[in-house]
Design an enzyme around this catalytic site. Structure first.
Site, mmCIF file in Angstrom:
data_model
loop_
_atom_site.group_PDB
_atom_site.id
_atom_site.type_symbol
_atom_site.label_atom_id
_atom_site.label_comp_id
_atom_site.label_asym_id
_atom_site.label_seq_id
_atom_site.Cartn_x
_atom_site.Cartn_y
_atom_site.Cartn_z
ATOM 1 N N SER A 274 -4.874 -28.126 -36.986
ATOM 2 C CA SER A 274 -4.282 -26.518 -37.890
ATOM 3 C C SER A 274 -3.770 -25.705 -37.044
ATOM 4 O O SER A 274 -3.782 -25.201 -35.786
ATOM 5 C CB SER A 274 -5.921 -26.735 -38.142
ATOM 6 O OG SER A 274 -5.768 -25.384 -37.887
ATOM 7 N N LYS A 275 -3.266 -25.061 -38.041
ATOM 8 C CA LYS A 275 -2.223 -24.086 -37.647
ATOM 9 C C LYS A 275 -3.076 -22.358 -37.510
ATOM 10 O O LYS A 275 -3.205 -22.023 -36.613
ATOM 11 C CB LYS A 275 -1.708 -23.068 -38.811
ATOM 12 C CG LYS A 275 0.133 -23.952 -38.519
ATOM 13 C CD LYS A 275 1.194 -24.073 -39.810
ATOM 14 C CE LYS A 275 2.015 -24.445 -39.917
ATOM 15 N NZ LYS A 275 2.832 -23.717 -40.709
ATOM 16 N N ARG A 276 -4.841 -22.568 -37.792
ATOM 17 C CA ARG A 276 -5.153 -21.543 -37.644
ATOM 18 C C ARG A 276 -6.031 -21.898 -36.724
ATOM 19 O O ARG A 276 -6.453 -21.203 -35.413
ATOM 20 C CB ARG A 276 -5.935 -21.115 -39.096
ATOM 21 C CG ARG A 276 -5.354 -20.311 -39.913
ATOM 22 C CD ARG A 276 -6.749 -20.512 -41.057
ATOM 23 N NE ARG A 276 -6.273 -21.403 -41.317
ATOM 24 C CZ ARG A 276 -7.678 -22.108 -41.777
ATOM 25 N NH1 ARG A 276 -8.670 -22.040 -41.984
ATOM 26 N NH2 ARG A 276 -7.318 -23.473 -42.356
ATOM 27 N N ARG A 277 -6.611 -23.636 -36.624
ATOM 28 C CA ARG A 277 -7.814 -22.868 -34.820
ATOM 29 C C ARG A 277 -6.452 -24.198 -33.730
ATOM 30 O O ARG A 277 -7.792 -23.723 -33.171
ATOM 31 C CB ARG A 277 -8.537 -24.475 -36.095
ATOM 32 C CG ARG A 277 -10.175 -25.109 -35.419
ATOM 33 C CD ARG A 277 -10.535 -26.264 -36.469
ATOM 34 N NE ARG A 277 -9.253 -27.218 -36.189
ATOM 35 C CZ ARG A 277 -9.251 -27.709 -37.322
ATOM 36 N NH1 ARG A 277 -10.398 -27.769 -38.752
ATOM 37 N NH2 ARG A 277 -8.630 -28.530 -37.055
ATOM 38 N N ASP A 278 -5.940 -24.988 -33.808
ATOM 39 C CA ASP A 278 -4.890 -25.450 -32.937
ATOM 40 C C ASP A 278 -3.788 -24.575 -32.088
ATOM 41 O O ASP A 278 -3.448 -23.722 -33.582
ATOM 42 C CB ASP A 278 -5.308 -26.391 -33.129
ATOM 43 C CG ASP A 278 -6.617 -27.766 -33.646
ATOM 44 O OD1 ASP A 278 -7.057 -27.436 -32.659
ATOM 45 O OD2 ASP A 278 -5.709 -28.045 -34.432
#
Ligand code: GLU
Ligand code: ZN
Length: 514
Positions: A274-278
């Site tokens: 995920s763009k936000r998490r990773d």
């Protein structure tokens, strides 16, 4: 057109009908510029690039920038510069969808006239209400306007009339045959109420005009592929011809391309990246000092591996020789930053010393360097480079290994101080005796002499060499870890070494007196 026409798209069967000469593959990388360049996109670009390189084919870059709200020019620049950094410059393009709107409107007209589209004035709420009243749990269009023969007025979406039965078959080189029953596909919106084409429609028109033979893309697009196939075949049966973007103007719609849907990338929790998490931005890895060849090598391992077991380090040339699209694995690939870092370290250590010193430059001078430019001493760095090269995995690790050389007063890490100096009751004696011993070496300063002298210091306080080194290292470099101590002291020179030992001793005594 019937669904039964949705058939073969294997290269052997379609290559003869491609417009370009010699049947060499034409592949495309078609990113939507809505954010940083994602590692998954870079992997997709790589696998396309490999197919082009190994076959004398053409690697096309197409920017799918029709979504004006989400697209930004800086993301386009990011994609182009990251591809350049990775050595994957396109052979053709970038084409831009935003410049091809007139072409999409021609296709929409052709599909309308061919009877493949119908106008629909329903709102979401109306469709939902009808579905609810009819007791249909699954959301989706109910075909309400299909036979109403509404005119093509502004503000109405145009839906594609999907076949009532039969299946659409996606023949995928990686996943095998995937069947999509037409009955479970609703009449999808092909042209939005705004007049804009659906993503899949623009995508298919471009693949036809650009004479694309292989569609290699992420698995997330597999569910869209039956729509692409239906649209492709509808255009073919309308007598749709190419616009000359690649190959001749007016050539008939070619046969379907080969499809290859690449496995998705997952994190250590086996969740989709995920763009936000990773950490997925290629730009950030470039900024951390990953080497482009190492990065490409690691990307190559995401869903593929060389034919010979256990081989994990290879050049782009070797990968080009060995890569086969049909060998790509279909199960999710773990994007493992630790492993990628390890691969990078292997590449760093394989560099010649000159290449390593060159590659380090952006971290040594200019805004990335943690010291002022005039503090940097190229000769001193060159002297330390061999031991630094052995100890870093990414180039951004380099400054912390050598900052004691280029900062006037390197800050002392408080935790290191507390542990190795203030918290060690032998530290004072070690500092005092090291100052004396090193003073005597001023005229014969060198790592071996420093080593021998420190051994004597250690014996004097009843310590092993390693234990005696710790307070000296913290006093001089500010840290508990770093390059081999005696090489470091040799390069630092007697004045600064002894000066820092004396300053540490003074600090210790001041703290003791307080
Ligand atoms: N533009 C699409 C995306 O970024 C990819 C389209 C394709 O490769 O067919 O997801
Ligand atoms: Zn409707």
């Amino acid at each position: 057109m019937t669904a039964a026409q949705s058939e073969a798209n294997l290269s052997e069967e379609s290559s003869g009908q491609q417009p370009q000469a010699a049947g060499a593959p034409r592949v495309r990388f078609a990113p939507s510029p809505t954010g940083y360049f994602h590692v998954g996109s870079a992997r997709t670009a790589l696998f396309n690039w490999l197919v082009a390189r190994q076959s004398g084919g053409t690697f096309v870059l197409r920017i799918e920038d029709t979504d004006a709200e989400r697209n930004r020019e800086e993301w386009v620049d990011g994609i182009i510069s990251a591809m350049h950094w990775l050595g994957m410059d396109p052979d053709e393009g970038p084409y831009r969808q935003s410049e091809r709107m007139a072409r999409y409107h021609q296709a929409i007209d052709a599909l309308w006239e061919g009877g493949f589209l119908f106008a629909c004035g329903c709102t979401h709420d109306e469709v939902d209400a009808r579905n609810k009243a009819a007791g249909i749990a699954t959301p989706g269009y109910d075909g309400h306007c299909r036979d109403l023969a509404l005119t093509r007025d502004e503000g109405r979406a145009l839906r594609f009339a999907t076949p009532a039965d039969g299946t659409t078959l996606v023949r995928d080189v990686i996943r095998g045959d995937v069947e999509f029953p037409c009955a479970s596909m609703d009449d999808f919106v092909a042209v939005k109420a705004s007049g804009a084409p659906l993503f899949a429609l623009a995508n298919v028109i471009d693949d036809i005009d650009m004479a694309i033979t292989h569609v290699i893309r992420g698995e997330d697009l597999l569910p869209t592929t039956p729509k692409c196939i239906l649209l492709w075949e509808a255009l073919a049966s309308c007598g749709w011809t190419t616009d000359g973007t690649a190959g001749p103007v007016g050539a008939p719609t070619p046969a379907l391309p080969v499809f290859a849907h690449l496995p998705m990338l997952v994190n250590e929790a086996r969740k989709k990246l995920s763009k936000r998490r990773d950490p997925v931005a290629v730009e950030s890895y470039r900024d951390q000092g990953f080497l482009p060849d190492a990065f490409v090598n690691y990307l190559g391992l995401l869903g593929w591996s060389p034919p010979e077991d256990g081989v994990e380090i290879f050049t782009p040339e070797q990968m080009t020789e060995w890569f086969r699209l049909e060998d790509v694995n279909h199960s999710p690939a773990f994007f493992d930053v630790a492993k990628m870092t390890h691969v990078n370290g292997t590449y760093v250590r394989a560099m010649s010393i000159d290449a390593f010193v060159d590659a380090c430059q952006p971290w040594l001078v200019g805004e990335r360097a943690p010291w002022p430019d005039q503090g940097f001493d190229a000769e001193a760095f060159a002297a330390m480079a061999p031991v630094v090269q052995e100890r870093v995995a990414v180039l951004s690790d380099v400054p912390a290994m050598v900052d004691f050389l280029f900062l006037e007063d390197p800050p002392i890490d408080e935790e290191a101080w507390a542990k190795a100096v203030a918290g060690d009751d032998g530290a004072r004696a070690i500092l005092v005796s090291a100052i004396d011993a090193f003073e005597a070496l001023r005229s014969s300063w060198g790592s071996e002499a420093l080593h021998a002298a420190t051994l004597v210091v250690a014996e004097g306080v009843g310590r092993k060499l390693g234990k005696a080194q710790a307070p000296i290292r913290v006093a001089v470099t500010g840290r508990r870890v770093g390059p081999p101590l005696f090489e470091a002291l040799e390069v630092l020179g007697p004045d600064r070494t002894i000066g820092r030992l004396a300053a540490a001793l003074a600090r210790l005594d001041a703290a003791g007196a307080a």
